[in-house]
Design a protein around this motif. Structure first.
Motif, PDB file in Angstrom:
ATOM      1  N   PHE A   1       0.827  -1.203   0.000  1.00 33.22           N
ATOM      2  CA  PHE A   1       0.000   0.000   0.000  1.00 33.22           C
ATOM      3  C   PHE A   1       0.867   1.262   0.000  1.00 33.22           C
ATOM      4  O   PHE A   1       1.813   1.363   0.765  1.00 33.22           O
ATOM      5  N   PRO A   2       0.558   2.228  -0.867  1.00 32.62           N
ATOM      6  CA  PRO A   2       1.415   3.418  -0.983  1.00 32.62           C
ATOM      7  C   PRO A   2       1.409   4.257   0.291  1.00 32.62           C
ATOM      8  O   PRO A   2       0.444   4.261   1.049  1.00 32.62           O
ATOM      9  N   SER A   3       2.515   5.007   0.459  1.00 33.85           N
ATOM     10  CA  SER A   3       2.761   5.624   1.755  1.00 33.85           C
ATOM     11  C   SER A   3       2.114   6.991   1.939  1.00 33.85           C
ATOM     12  O   SER A   3       2.166   7.546   3.018  1.00 33.85           O
TER      13      SER A   3
ATOM     14  N   PHE B   1      -0.292  10.520  -0.102  1.00 36.05           N
ATOM     15  CA  PHE B   1      -1.088  11.024  -1.222  1.00 36.05           C
ATOM     16  C   PHE B   1      -0.328  10.993  -2.550  1.00 36.05           C
ATOM     17  O   PHE B   1      -0.786  10.428  -3.548  1.00 36.05           O
ATOM     18  N   GLU B   2       0.867  11.589  -2.536  1.00 33.16           N
ATOM     19  CA  GLU B   2       1.623  11.698  -3.784  1.00 33.16           C
ATOM     20  C   GLU B   2       1.958  10.306  -4.339  1.00 33.16           C
ATOM     21  O   GLU B   2       1.881  10.065  -5.547  1.00 33.16           O
ATOM     22  N   GLN B   3       2.313   9.397  -3.434  1.00 35.60           N
ATOM     23  CA  GLN B   3       2.660   8.044  -3.880  1.00 35.60           C
ATOM     24  C   GLN B   3       1.422   7.284  -4.350  1.00 35.60           C
ATOM     25  O   GLN B   3       1.510   6.417  -5.221  1.00 35.60           O
ATOM     26  N   MET B   4       0.263   7.632  -3.789  1.00 32.70           N
ATOM     27  CA  MET B   4      -0.973   6.996  -4.264  1.00 32.70           C
ATOM     28  C   MET B   4      -1.247   7.386  -5.706  1.00 32.70           C
ATOM     29  O   MET B   4      -1.636   6.553  -6.530  1.00 32.70           O
ATOM     30  N   LEU B   5      -1.036   8.665  -6.001  1.00 34.33           N
ATOM     31  CA  LEU B   5      -1.264   9.133  -7.372  1.00 34.33           C
ATOM     32  C   LEU B   5      -0.316   8.395  -8.315  1.00 34.33           C
ATOM     33  O   LEU B   5      -0.723   7.871  -9.361  1.00 34.33           O
ATOM     34  N   TYR B   6       0.955   8.380  -7.922  1.00 39.40           N
ATOM     35  CA  TYR B   6       1.971   7.701  -8.748  1.00 39.40           C
ATOM     36  C   TYR B   6       1.605   6.237  -8.954  1.00 39.40           C
ATOM     37  O   TYR B   6       1.587   5.732 -10.085  1.00 39.40           O
ATOM     38  N   LEU B   7       1.289   5.545  -7.861  1.00 40.71           N
ATOM     39  CA  LEU B   7       1.039   4.102  -7.971  1.00 40.71           C
ATOM     40  C   LEU B   7      -0.220   3.810  -8.794  1.00 40.71           C
ATOM     41  O   LEU B   7      -0.286   2.803  -9.503  1.00 40.71           O
ATOM     42  N   SER B   8      -1.189   4.721  -8.734  1.00 32.66           N
ATOM     43  CA  SER B   8      -2.411   4.482  -9.532  1.00 32.66           C
ATOM     44  C   SER B   8      -2.064   4.466 -11.016  1.00 32.66           C
ATOM     45  O   SER B   8      -2.683   3.753 -11.804  1.00 32.66           O
ATOM     46  N   GLN B   9      -1.053   5.247 -11.380  1.00 33.50           N
ATOM     47  CA  GLN B   9      -0.665   5.270 -12.798  1.00 33.50           C
ATOM     48  C   GLN B   9       0.192   4.066 -13.167  1.00 33.50           C
ATOM     49  O   GLN B   9       0.179   3.623 -14.313  1.00 33.50           O
TER      50      GLN B   9
END
Ligand code: BMA
Length: 803
Positions: free
Chosen positions: A559-561, A563-571
């Protein structure tokens, strides 16, 4: 003959809002004008959408003045030609009603001379509310015709010939815009009017082509000399009176028009002139057919251009902007160039949008992008009463002759998902025969009218569709026709589901991502930098969208750490999903002859299935598409039961490929290398390597396969992991060193790094991104943008283990 346009500055007012009297630029729309005048907040920013919805509850009027000289009044006729008038518009000149429009896709022509006076004239256009008209029309239907309320925020849009996604879609803002999106043309006609010309190509057995040119002239019975010029040859003819005049130009050794990746998109200039009037256009000489022959897998769905079967690769197109006034030539070019740069050769103009502008099709002609052209019907049911059929017929009698001149157009498709929609709505689900007949009445008329206008291209009833008069389930039947495969996104199946189908042509499949951090900063206030914030929820139109993205994280990734990493990982996740599908479908080539993912672009900043963000920025998927759509590609596949490496060559020439396949462990040691030299023929799919018993398969979790090859100027790479569940693989933590020199960014990782992605806050893409880095092997990437300083100061390098 004089010609002028009534573009430029008009005044915008509304009877319901006497306080508003502002400038509106034509071509353009009312929402853009209100924004420009600072009377509304930016509808694309934060959760402002709701704050501008009052606009749709008003009527809107636009007016301007123009001067008319005596010479105009002494002309025989003064024709006003209107296209893309959105939508329920009544035109007045000097307060006299001239005409009414109610179909955004049709053309209207009227002689306005009787309304003109010498000196200053006033033209006024009154736009009426589409929602009210929809309600009225619904009351008068003989039986209910359900509309796409899952997508549209306003009912009965299906009863009105207006871009269906204007009232919202599962990626679209609801802005019920009004306006006029093409120039208003005025032609002052005296004794002669060169009205237009059309062409037809008659291919000869010797490879030459006779171009039949039909020229339409309107004249007061005088004789004129008409000239047609093509390929350095000029033909002329004496014409007597109004009518259609037929010319033939024989091009002996035509330079053919090819789709991107297959050759040059050669274009010829053709001009027709008469007196001082001249019309020109670009012509592409090519033969195109659709092969649907039965075969061992079902039946083919294969486009053949100049005798060469094409592997169609591309994406679905939606309108450039929810405020049509912003759809400028530069943005069309940027998006379509990005499509070609990602090795696409086909774009599907989706039926919930619009028949596109001339700019769009001319660019497709120039760039070698084939166009799958839907008619403008999507996801709803549509009426089949006489009035509606007449309305649609009128639009087709304008659109088909206009579009058929473009070599890029490959197919006329009846609609988007309307066959399927019969099974979605209560009314039709329980009365299938009636609604299927209703469907076919409209669809059949569309087919017939198209056939009368253009017999050189195939009509395909719907997308998806298993074939003529086949009302089967083209969401799941992969043996024939085109397929929309949504089991992964909409039905929650795993990525492996893509591997279980072998479509003949997949014209829709998609996976959402959130916008990048760079894009997010443009439309999300900082307090809403959170995926469940009001802004993020307002900019997610697929009710379960954010949950699906998050739930899928838990299946495949750690699980991403934040907000910014969530955006990145979604891509990353989106890229992996679509790559899984495309890699498999390329590996089964030529069974599958087409893959168009949903969707290329966004019409406002939003969480969506697009690979290009609203600003035009490339998402990670787009960088992957550039690799997985390349004409020469190396792809890993297990569909034969054994891990194999396939070398694909889509080009019409043979190629020599020298590749290196490496087995690398997570620490970065290259444990084994296989040099692979191959010469492969055109349109081929060759297994060049297979995993054999000498490799201990219990080792597969300890590393990854990486293949690299050079083909002419292009580098091909691919990475293979033993599982989609990347969370289970013991990848090592990596440090990436970044050095920037002018526009060059050099990356060195101390351990293998995956989905290494470069992002910055200024316009411009990178020569490569979302790539694999081997340990201690520097890779230099170019920034293809102008503001180097802004790039350098805002550059962020993401990678999987850091997320
Ligand atoms: C497809 C399209 C669109 C839609 C997309 C994502 O079926 O035709 O209607 O936006 O799905 O749900």
């Amino acid at each position: 003959m004089a010609h002028f346009e009534l573009n430029g500055l008009w005044q915008l007012t509304s009877p319901q809002r006497p306080d508003i009297d502002i400038v509106m630029t034509l071509p353009g729309d009312n929402v853009s004008a209100l924004l420009q005048a600072e009377l509304i907040p930016n509808p694309y920013f934060a959760d402002n959408e709701a704050k501008v919805r009052w606009i749709e509850q008003c009527d809107w009027h636009i007016s301007r003045q123009f001067e008319v000289e005596a010479s105009v009044l002494s002309a025989k006729q003064v024709w006003m030609t209107l296209t893309r008038v959105d939508t329920l518009a009544t035109f007045f000149i000097n307060d006299e009603q001239v005409l009414t429009c109610s179909n955004m896709f049709a053309q209207q022509r009227v002689d306005i001379k009787p309304y003109l006076t010498h000196g200053t004239n006033t033209i006024r256009v009154e736009f009426a509310r589409v929602d009210l008209e929809g309600e009225e029309r619904a009351k008068n239907l003989p039986f209910p015709i359900p509309s796409a309320m899952g997508n549209n925020q306003i009912p009965h849009m299906n009863l009105i010939r207006k871009t269906q996604c204007h009232s919202g879609w599962d990626w679209g803002i609801c802005l019920m815009v009004s306006g006029i999106y093409d120039p208003i043309q005025i032609d002052v006609v005296n004794e002669l009017w060169l009205k237009g010309f059309s062409t037809e190509q008659n291919w000869q057995a010797d490879g030459s082509v006779i171009v039949d040119v039909l020229v339409e002239v309107e004249t007061e019975n005088q004789s004129h000399e008409v000239f047609v010029e093509l390929d350095g040859m000029t033909q002329s003819m004496h014409t007597e009176g109004s009518g259609h005049y037929h010319f033939q130009c024989h091009v002996l050794e035509p330079l053919l028009w090819w789709p991107a990746g297959y050759g040059e998109a050669n274009l010829y200039k053709i001009s027709v002139s008469c007196g001082e009037q001249k019309l020109s256009r670009k012509l592409g000489l090519r033969q195109l057919s659709l092969n649907n022959q039965a075969d061992e897998h079902g039946s083919a769905m294969e486009f053949v251009v100049n005798g060469v079967p094409i592997n169609a690769k591309g994406a679905n197109w939606i309108p450039v902007d929810a405020m049509p006034g912003r759809e400028c030539d530069g943005r069309y070019r940027n998006l379509l160039q990005s499509a070609v740069d990602a090795n696409m050769n086909m774009i599907r103009v989706w039926g919930g949008g619009q028949y596109e502008s001339e700019t769009f099709y001319s660019l497709c002609d120039e760039l070698g992008l084939l166009v799958w052209q839907d008619m403008m019907f999507a996801c709803s049911l549509y009426p089949s009463d006489d009035a509606f059929l007449k309305d649609v017929e009128q639009e087709l009698r304008f659109q088909i002759p206009r579009l058929k001149e473009h070599p890029s157009i490959a197919l006329w498709c009846g609609d988007n998902e309307v066959i399927g929609a019969i099974g979605w709505y209560d009314e039709s689900k329980h009365n299938k025969v009636k609604y299927t007949v209703n469907y076919d009445r409209l669809n059949r008329m569309v087919e017939q009218v198209i056939g009368q206008q253009d017999d050189s291209r195939r009509f395909w009833p719907s997308s998806p569709c298993n074939g003529e008069l086949d009302f089967g389930d083209a969401w799941h039947d992969d043996s024939k026709g085109d397929m929309h495969f949504w089991d992964v996104w909409h039905s929650g199946k795993s990525f492996n589901a893509y591997l279980n189908i072998n479509p003949r042509f997949c014209s829709e499949f998609g996976f959402q991502s959130w916008p990048s951090f760079a894009e997010t900063k443009q439309f999300v206030p900082e307090q809403d930098w959170n995926v469940t914030s009001p802004t993020f929820e307002q900019h997610q139109k697929n009710p379960r969208g954010n949950s699906i993205i998050t739930e899928m994280f838990t299946r495949y990734f750690r699980f991403p750490s934040g907000f910014e990493q969530m955006l990145y990982l979604s891509q990353v996740q989106q890229a992996v999903a679509i790559k899984t599908a495309c890699d498999h479908w390329r590996a089964i080539s030529p069974v599958c002859r087409g893959m168009l993912y949903w969707q290329l672009n966004d019409n406002w900043p939003v969480s969506s299935w697009s690979s290009l963000e609203y600003s035009g920025r490339w998402k990670q998927l787009h960088y992957h598409a550039k690799r997985f759509f390349a004409p020469q590609y190396l792809v890993f596949s297990e569909h034969t039961g054994k891990l194999s490496l396939h070398l694909l060559n889509d080009a019409k020439d043979s190629v020599d490929v020298s590749a290196q396949l490496h087995w690398v462990n997570w620490q970065g040691e290259v444990k084994q290398t296989w040099p692979l030299e191959h010469s492969v023929s055109s349109d081929s799919n060759t297994v060049i390597w297979q995993l054999d018993e000498s490799f201990d398969s219990s080792e597969l979790k300890s590393g990854f396969f990486y293949v690299e090859a050079q083909v002419a100027q292009d580098k091909i790479t691919n990475t293979w992991f033993s599982s989609h569940e990347l969370k289970t693989l013991p990848m090592e933590r990596t440090k990436i060193e970044v050095t920037i020199e002018t526009n060059k960014v050099t990356l060195v990782a101390d351990k293998p790094a995956f989905f290494v992605h470069l992002e910055c806050d200024t316009d411009g893409k990178f020569s490569d991104s979302s790539l694999t880095l081997l340990a201690n092997k520097p890779v230099t990437i170019e920034f293809l943008g102008s503001d180097l300083n802004a790039m350098a100061t805002s550059l962020r390098v993401y990678h999987l283990m850091q997320s």
